[in-house]
Write a protein that holds these residues in place. Structure first.
Motif: not given
Length: 211
Positions: A175-190
């Protein structure tokens, strides 16, 4: 002399049955010009004659001249001529028991409004194409199984209370722009996490923990 004693009126009231040929289609009051051995007469299509008469048809005419003549059946028609069944308003086609089957090499439904009500439906087709301005679907549960799913849209909007997706292979978004928003918690695990930017990487928060 009374009306019924008039020889002409008595002759007109006599029942008449004959074969004839349709010379012209109906124009007013569903009247057809039918040519018989006794002459040409105007006849209506009988309620039991569902096949609409066409010029050149060999038909069976019954009735009397006083009350009117009726085309009760189409006896013969050119094999290349089209067939049109014309039903009165409010007609229905059904069976009280068993199954009703429609079979044709090509089936076309043309209507201003189409309503289908069934307890269960099964659609088996090699290719399905749908064209329309707007579609609304309301289901309690939807299950889709396919080898390839392609979707093209100028704008895609989705709303859900809960969403879960599992991808066995690669999950890729471009995508040209990506916007991810979370009101409480965002978790990225790998097992391995890489973040790469050509110009700027910014982390902003009250507390930032690394390691």
């Amino acid at each position: 002399m009374s009306r019924r004693e008039d020889p002409l009126m008595q002759w007109c009231s006599q029942p008449m049955q004959a074969t004839g040929t349709v010379d012209a289609p109906a124009h007013e009051a569903d009247l057809y010009a039918v040519r018989t051995a006794q002459g040409s007469f105007a006849a209506r299509r009988a309620a039991s004659c569902l096949l609409e008469p066409q010029p050149g048809d060999r038909v069976w005419v019954a009735g009397d001249l006083e009350q009117g003549l009726y085309i009760t059946a189409i006896l013969a028609r050119d094999a290349a001529a089209p067939v049109h069944l014309r039903l009165p308003p409010g007609s229905s086609l059904g069976t009280t028991a068993g199954a009703l089957s429609l079979q044709a090499d090509s089936l076309q439904l043309v209507s201003r409004q189409l309503s289908v009500q069934v307890e269960s439906a099964v659609l088996c087709a090699q290719t399905v194409t749908g064209v329309g301005r707007e579609a609304t679907w309301s289901f309690g549960r939807v299950k889709l199984i396919c080898d390839l799913l392609e979707s093209f849209a100028d704008r895609l909007v989705q709303f859900s209370r809960w969403s879960q997706r599992t991808v066995d292979g690669i999950d890729q978004v471009r995508s040209k722009q990506i916007d991810y928003r979370a009101d409480q918690t965002m978790q990225l695990q790998a097992a391995n996490f890489m973040a790469d930017a050509s110009n700027l990487v910014k982390l902003d928060g009250e507390q930032i923990h690394l390691g």
